[in-house]
Design a protein around this motif. Structure first.
Motif, PDB file in Angstrom:
ATOM      1  N   SER A   1       0.847  -1.196   0.000  1.00 44.63           N
ATOM      2  CA  SER A   1       0.000   0.000   0.000  1.00 44.63           C
ATOM      3  C   SER A   1       0.879   1.241   0.000  1.00 44.63           C
ATOM      4  O   SER A   1       1.819   1.352   0.799  1.00 44.63           O
ATOM      5  CB  SER A   1      -0.917   0.025   1.228  1.00 44.63           C
ATOM      6  OG  SER A   1      -2.087  -0.727   1.029  1.00 44.63           O
ATOM      7  N   LEU A   2       0.551   2.172  -0.898  1.00 45.32           N
ATOM      8  CA  LEU A   2       1.313   3.407  -1.029  1.00 45.32           C
ATOM      9  C   LEU A   2       0.377   4.603  -0.951  1.00 45.32           C
ATOM     10  O   LEU A   2      -0.765   4.543  -1.402  1.00 45.32           O
ATOM     11  CB  LEU A   2       2.048   3.450  -2.371  1.00 45.32           C
ATOM     12  CG  LEU A   2       3.102   2.379  -2.625  1.00 45.32           C
ATOM     13  CD1 LEU A   2       3.407   2.302  -4.109  1.00 45.32           C
ATOM     14  CD2 LEU A   2       4.357   2.683  -1.846  1.00 45.32           C
ATOM     15  N   LYS A   3       0.913   5.686  -0.405  1.00 45.69           N
ATOM     16  CA  LYS A   3       0.159   6.939  -0.343  1.00 45.69           C
ATOM     17  C   LYS A   3       1.031   8.034  -0.941  1.00 45.69           C
ATOM     18  O   LYS A   3       2.166   8.246  -0.501  1.00 45.69           O
ATOM     19  CB  LYS A   3      -0.210   7.255   1.110  1.00 45.69           C
ATOM     20  CG  LYS A   3      -0.973   8.552   1.277  1.00 45.69           C
ATOM     21  CD  LYS A   3      -1.549   8.704   2.687  1.00 45.69           C
ATOM     22  CE  LYS A   3      -0.490   8.868   3.736  1.00 45.69           C
ATOM     23  NZ  LYS A   3      -1.065   9.230   5.059  1.00 45.69           N
ATOM     24  N   PHE A   4       0.502   8.746  -1.936  1.00 43.13           N
ATOM     25  CA  PHE A   4       1.217   9.848  -2.587  1.00 43.13           C
ATOM     26  C   PHE A   4       0.556  11.165  -2.177  1.00 43.13           C
ATOM     27  O   PHE A   4      -0.639  11.362  -2.423  1.00 43.13           O
ATOM     28  CB  PHE A   4       1.170   9.700  -4.107  1.00 43.13           C
ATOM     29  CG  PHE A   4       1.832   8.452  -4.613  1.00 43.13           C
ATOM     30  CD1 PHE A   4       3.156   8.467  -5.027  1.00 43.13           C
ATOM     31  CD2 PHE A   4       1.137   7.251  -4.663  1.00 43.13           C
ATOM     32  CE1 PHE A   4       3.772   7.315  -5.488  1.00 43.13           C
ATOM     33  CE2 PHE A   4       1.739   6.091  -5.116  1.00 43.13           C
ATOM     34  CZ  PHE A   4       3.066   6.130  -5.528  1.00 43.13           C
ATOM     35  N   LEU A   5       1.319  12.026  -1.560  1.00 46.73           N
ATOM     36  CA  LEU A   5       0.799  13.321  -1.125  1.00 46.73           C
ATOM     37  C   LEU A   5       1.439  14.418  -1.965  1.00 46.73           C
ATOM     38  O   LEU A   5       2.661  14.548  -2.008  1.00 46.73           O
ATOM     39  CB  LEU A   5       1.103  13.558   0.355  1.00 46.73           C
ATOM     40  CG  LEU A   5       0.657  14.911   0.932  1.00 46.73           C
ATOM     41  CD1 LEU A   5      -0.854  15.080   0.826  1.00 46.73           C
ATOM     42  CD2 LEU A   5       1.108  15.054   2.374  1.00 46.73           C
ATOM     43  N   SER A   6       0.608  15.195  -2.644  1.00 43.86           N
ATOM     44  CA  SER A   6       1.103  16.256  -3.529  1.00 43.86           C
ATOM     45  C   SER A   6       0.523  17.605  -3.110  1.00 43.86           C
ATOM     46  O   SER A   6      -0.603  17.684  -2.614  1.00 43.86           O
ATOM     47  CB  SER A   6       0.725  15.964  -4.990  1.00 43.86           C
ATOM     48  OG  SER A   6       1.267  14.727  -5.410  1.00 43.86           O
ATOM     49  N   TYR A   7       1.321  18.637  -3.336  1.00 43.68           N
ATOM     50  CA  TYR A   7       0.893  20.004  -3.035  1.00 43.68           C
ATOM     51  C   TYR A   7       1.033  20.849  -4.295  1.00 43.68           C
ATOM     52  O   TYR A   7       2.082  20.850  -4.963  1.00 43.68           O
ATOM     53  CB  TYR A   7       1.744  20.596  -1.911  1.00 43.68           C
ATOM     54  CG  TYR A   7       1.502  22.061  -1.669  1.00 43.68           C
ATOM     55  CD1 TYR A   7       0.410  22.484  -0.914  1.00 43.68           C
ATOM     56  CD2 TYR A   7       2.352  23.026  -2.204  1.00 43.68           C
ATOM     57  CE1 TYR A   7       0.175  23.837  -0.691  1.00 43.68           C
ATOM     58  CE2 TYR A   7       2.121  24.383  -1.989  1.00 43.68           C
ATOM     59  CZ  TYR A   7       1.026  24.774  -1.235  1.00 43.68           C
ATOM     60  OH  TYR A   7       0.791  26.119  -1.023  1.00 43.68           O
ATOM     61  N   PHE A   8      -0.058  21.574  -4.645  1.00 47.82           N
ATOM     62  CA  PHE A   8      -0.085  22.439  -5.829  1.00 47.82           C
ATOM     63  C   PHE A   8      -0.311  23.892  -5.393  1.00 47.82           C
ATOM     64  O   PHE A   8      -1.137  24.161  -4.530  1.00 47.82           O
ATOM     65  CB  PHE A   8      -1.245  22.081  -6.766  1.00 47.82           C
ATOM     66  CG  PHE A   8      -1.244  20.672  -7.271  1.00 47.82           C
ATOM     67  CD1 PHE A   8      -0.766  20.391  -8.549  1.00 47.82           C
ATOM     68  CD2 PHE A   8      -1.737  19.628  -6.509  1.00 47.82           C
ATOM     69  CE1 PHE A   8      -0.780  19.111  -9.040  1.00 47.82           C
ATOM     70  CE2 PHE A   8      -1.755  18.338  -6.996  1.00 47.82           C
ATOM     71  CZ  PHE A   8      -1.273  18.074  -8.265  1.00 47.82           C
ATOM     72  N   TYR A   9       0.410  24.791  -6.022  1.00 50.39           N
ATOM     73  CA  TYR A   9       0.084  26.209  -5.861  1.00 50.39           C
ATOM     74  C   TYR A   9       0.195  26.880  -7.227  1.00 50.39           C
ATOM     75  O   TYR A   9       1.257  26.850  -7.863  1.00 50.39           O
ATOM     76  CB  TYR A   9       1.010  26.914  -4.873  1.00 50.39           C
ATOM     77  CG  TYR A   9       0.792  28.403  -4.855  1.00 50.39           C
ATOM     78  CD1 TYR A   9      -0.372  28.939  -4.302  1.00 50.39           C
ATOM     79  CD2 TYR A   9       1.717  29.268  -5.434  1.00 50.39           C
ATOM     80  CE1 TYR A   9      -0.601  30.312  -4.308  1.00 50.39           C
ATOM     81  CE2 TYR A   9       1.495  30.644  -5.458  1.00 50.39           C
ATOM     82  CZ  TYR A   9       0.333  31.154  -4.893  1.00 50.39           C
ATOM     83  OH  TYR A   9       0.089  32.500  -4.922  1.00 50.39           O
ATOM     84  N   TYR A  10      -0.915  27.440  -7.694  1.00 53.47           N
ATOM     85  CA  TYR A  10      -0.939  28.126  -8.981  1.00 53.47           C
ATOM     86  C   TYR A  10      -0.691  29.622  -8.765  1.00 53.47           C
ATOM     87  O   TYR A  10      -1.244  30.218  -7.840  1.00 53.47           O
ATOM     88  CB  TYR A  10      -2.273  27.899  -9.696  1.00 53.47           C
ATOM     89  CG  TYR A  10      -2.412  26.504 -10.259  1.00 53.47           C
ATOM     90  CD1 TYR A  10      -1.971  26.207 -11.546  1.00 53.47           C
ATOM     91  CD2 TYR A  10      -2.965  25.481  -9.495  1.00 53.47           C
ATOM     92  CE1 TYR A  10      -2.081  24.924 -12.067  1.00 53.47           C
ATOM     93  CE2 TYR A  10      -3.073  24.192 -10.007  1.00 53.47           C
ATOM     94  CZ  TYR A  10      -2.627  23.918 -11.288  1.00 53.47           C
ATOM     95  OH  TYR A  10      -2.716  22.649 -11.794  1.00 53.47           O
ATOM     96  N   LYS A  11       0.134  30.179  -9.614  1.00 52.11           N
ATOM     97  CA  LYS A  11       0.509  31.590  -9.485  1.00 52.11           C
ATOM     98  C   LYS A  11      -0.728  32.484  -9.422  1.00 52.11           C
ATOM     99  O   LYS A  11      -1.620  32.406 -10.266  1.00 52.11           O
ATOM    100  CB  LYS A  11       1.379  31.994 -10.685  1.00 52.11           C
ATOM    101  CG  LYS A  11       2.025  33.352 -10.569  1.00 52.11           C
ATOM    102  CD  LYS A  11       3.061  33.363  -9.471  1.00 52.11           C
ATOM    103  CE  LYS A  11       3.777  34.713  -9.425  1.00 52.11           C
ATOM    104  NZ  LYS A  11       4.739  34.770  -8.313  1.00 52.11           N
ATOM    105  N   GLY A  12      -0.809  33.281  -8.368  1.00 51.72           N
ATOM    106  CA  GLY A  12      -1.928  34.200  -8.205  1.00 51.72           C
ATOM    107  C   GLY A  12      -3.075  33.656  -7.377  1.00 51.72           C
ATOM    108  O   GLY A  12      -3.989  34.400  -7.025  1.00 51.72           O
TER     109      GLY A  12
END
Length: 300
Positions: free
Chosen positions: A148-159
């Motif tokens: 079992s795997l967990k992928f944690l991602s963080y996104f920030y779009y300019k503005g």
């Protein structure tokens, strides 16, 4: 439960001891000229060709999974420090399953619109729009047949006013290299009671007064989930899936004792939970599995 029979050390010991007891018995019968010897030999020859592979199963080595970690930095217009940490799997003596697992990992990042091989977003517009991005993973559970795997991602779009987090889970049957989903782990009648348990725990969560529509919350056939190191099931709700952004990603842990009765006996988790359910096999009609578990009650 054939995998458990072959790959569990106690099972193999029991089979080998039983085999030698029977062969000794029939040899004694032959010595006293008992005709049961002929019948015994006919039966034992069915197993003789496989007895040494049971004693030392060569396929055991294919369960050795080595995980190496790789870090890459993405080429983004507004960030020089956006990185991805991802796993690469080496499956000893089984390149076919190794390839399947790594392809599943690559597909996770393709879903995130990332080409981890070339270290770039799949669309040029993403490189222009993303102000920041990071992704890491966690191996939440690994044994001889389940990963079992967990992928944690963080996104920030300019503005944008703020960034967003996302969890994607991946559950793999190491016997086949195939991904399995939430719909594969329970009996058909198990969804309703498991869903009831999850909703009871949601009412204990900090966001209990902020759900969009509590009555409409249901577990999907492709619900995000993973197994943790306590052998418990963790149900994942995406950010904004059932509540406002302030609730973030919601993870609900369900104790194994609460769902053992609903595990699909032909599903990918049956082997994992068999150690907790062997005394229930006869009640469930799985007498074949029950017979193989009897040896644990024998005293030699």
């Amino acid at each position: 439960m054939i995998q458990q029979l072959i790959y569990n050390k106690r099972n193999r010991l029991f089979i080998v001891v039983l085999w030698f007891i029977l062969i000794t018995y029939f040899l004694i019968q032959w010595a006293i000229d008992d005709k049961s010897f002929e019948t015994g030999v006919a039966i034992l020859t069915l197993f003789a060709s496989n007895i040494f592979s049971i004693m030392i199963p060569t396929q055991k080595d294919t369960f050795k999974v080595d995980i190496t970690e790789k870090e890459i930095k993405l080429k983004l217009k507004y960030s020089d420090d956006s990185k991805v940490i991802y796993p690469i799997f080496k499956y000893k003596d089984n390149t076919s399953i190794e390839r399947k697992i790594n392809n599943l990992i690559n597909f996770i990042y393709l879903r995130l619109q990332l080409d981890i091989k070339n270290k770039i977003p799949l669309k040029d517009s993403l490189a222009e729009e993303l102000g920041d991005f990071s992704s890491e993973y966690e191996v939440t559970y690994k044994n001889e047949n389940i990963l079992s795997l967990k992928f944690l991602s963080y996104f920030y779009y300019k503005g944008a006013a703020h960034g967003n987090s996302e969890i994607i889970t991946l559950n793999i049957n190491l016997l086949t290299g195939e991904e399995f989903e939430f719909k594969d782990i329970f009996r058909s009648y198990g969804y309703e009671p498991v869903e009831k348990i999850v909703k009871e725990k949601l009412l204990e969560h900090d966001c209990k007064d902020m759900y969009f529509d509590f009555e409409s919350i249901h577990l999907r056939v492709n619900q995000n989930f993973y197994i943790n190191n306590n052998d418990n099931l963790v149900i994942v709700f995406f950010k904004y899936e059932i509540g406002p952004g302030c609730c973030d990603i919601i993870e609900i842990e369900v104790n194994r004792k609460d769902f053992l009765d609903f595990i699909n006996p032909n599903g990918p988790l049956s082997l994992l939970y068999s150690k907790y359910t062997e005394d229930r096999y006869i009640d469930k009609g799985h007498t074949f599995d029950y017979i193989f578990s009897l040896h644990k009650r024998f005293k030699f």
